[in-house]
Write an enzyme that holds these catalytic residues in place. Structure first.
Site, mmCIF file in Angstrom:
data_model
loop_
_atom_site.group_PDB
_atom_site.id
_atom_site.type_symbol
_atom_site.label_atom_id
_atom_site.label_comp_id
_atom_site.label_asym_id
_atom_site.label_seq_id
_atom_site.Cartn_x
_atom_site.Cartn_y
_atom_site.Cartn_z
ATOM 1 C CB ILE A 105 1.105 -2.726 -7.378
ATOM 2 C CG1 ILE A 105 2.380 -3.088 -8.128
ATOM 3 C CG2 ILE A 105 1.283 -1.378 -6.738
ATOM 4 C CD1 ILE A 105 2.735 -2.071 -9.259
ATOM 5 C CB SER A 106 4.015 -6.727 -4.315
ATOM 6 O OG SER A 106 3.025 -7.710 -4.490
#
Ligand code: SAH
Length: 254
Positions: A105-106
């Site tokens: 997940i960024s």
């Protein structure tokens, strides 16, 4: 003799009582430690951490996310719900986090930055390539009318779809497949966001962008990637590199 026996008995008794108490204390300590360890942070703590994330990682000088609606969406979407429970304590840290299947997940700042660059409007229909956890789609879903998102790893697509539904993000449609080809049935899109890095800009995506629409996309190998902002103006495409980044590579369907 009797006295001695009596003394011996009480020393033994004392010792047994001591050992039993020590065992009880130790076992409850172990229980408490394991409970504390697996105990996720409370809703209030997570809310407070999310507020701090917005203030210190997004709006702060040097980070400079200014779009009020984007900041509100980042303050509202529970990022912890999109990461494994074991990582809830780090859910609002300034980092990307693993979500399984070798994907991440960024970092919150990157999500906010890319979202702000798209200049999302409440009437927009947006395409995302690289659903991952579904977090970016959830943030977008609060800002635009419809979100279409494509994920090439089927179990991730299924999990994100279920999480988005469970959390009430009802204006998001998830497709398992190769996002390189876009989603022609729902084109044209007002904006396209790509969260995995191809080695060139996919023409099908440019083709599915409406006239005047914006696309944000990382391009290049992981040691030399740039985030590009594109705007389609008639038959022309204006593009500028805006930030060095490091995304997972875009895979291609075999
Ligand atoms: N936006 C995501 C993070 C993306 S990580 C989030 O908010 O959590 C990048 C994702 O792109 C990975 O899940 C990876 O499997 C996916 N991906 C890679 N190549 C792809 C392709 N060709 N089409 C669709 N998704 C792809």
């Amino acid at each position: 003799m009797l006295r001695l026996g009596c003394y011996m008995f009480s020393w033994l008794q004392l010792l047994i009582v001591f050992v039993r108490r020590a065992l009880i204390v130790l076992s409850s300590l172990a229980l408490c430690l394991s409970a504390c360890d697996s105990q996720p942070a409370s809703k209030a703590e997570l809310f407070a951490q999310r507020k701090t994330m917005v203030e210190e990682q997004l709006a702060a000088p040097g980070r400079d996310i200014r779009n009020r609606r984007v900041l509100e969406a980042m303050a509202a979407v529970p990022r912890h719900e999109f990461v494994p429970k074991a990582l809830w304590k780090s859910a609002y840290s300034d980092d990307p986090l693993p979500i399984g299947y070798g994907q991440t997940i960024s970092q919150p700042f990157i999500v906010a930055f890319m979202t702000e660059q798209l200049d999302p409007k409440p009437t927009d229909r947006v395409l995302e390539i690289g659903t991952g956890s579904g977090y970016q789609a959830a943030v977008l879903s609060r800002l635009v009318a419809e979100v279409y998102t494509i994920e090439i790893i089927e179990p991730l697509a299924k999990r994100a779809e279920a999480d988005l539904k469970r959390l009430g993000y009802n204006n998001v449609k998830v497709l398992a497949g190769d996002g390189y080809q876009g989603w022609p049935e729902h084109a044209p899109f007002d904006a396209i966001i790509v969260t995995c890095a191809p080695d060139h800009i996919p023409q099908p995506l440019v083709g599915q962008l409406r006239d005047g629409g914006r696309m944000i996309i990382p391009v290049g190998p992981s040691d030399n990637q740039q985030l590009y902002l594109l705007q389609k103006l008639g038959t022309e495409v204006e593009q500028q590199a805006i930030l060095p980044v490091r995304f997972v590579p875009m895979k291609r369907a075999q």
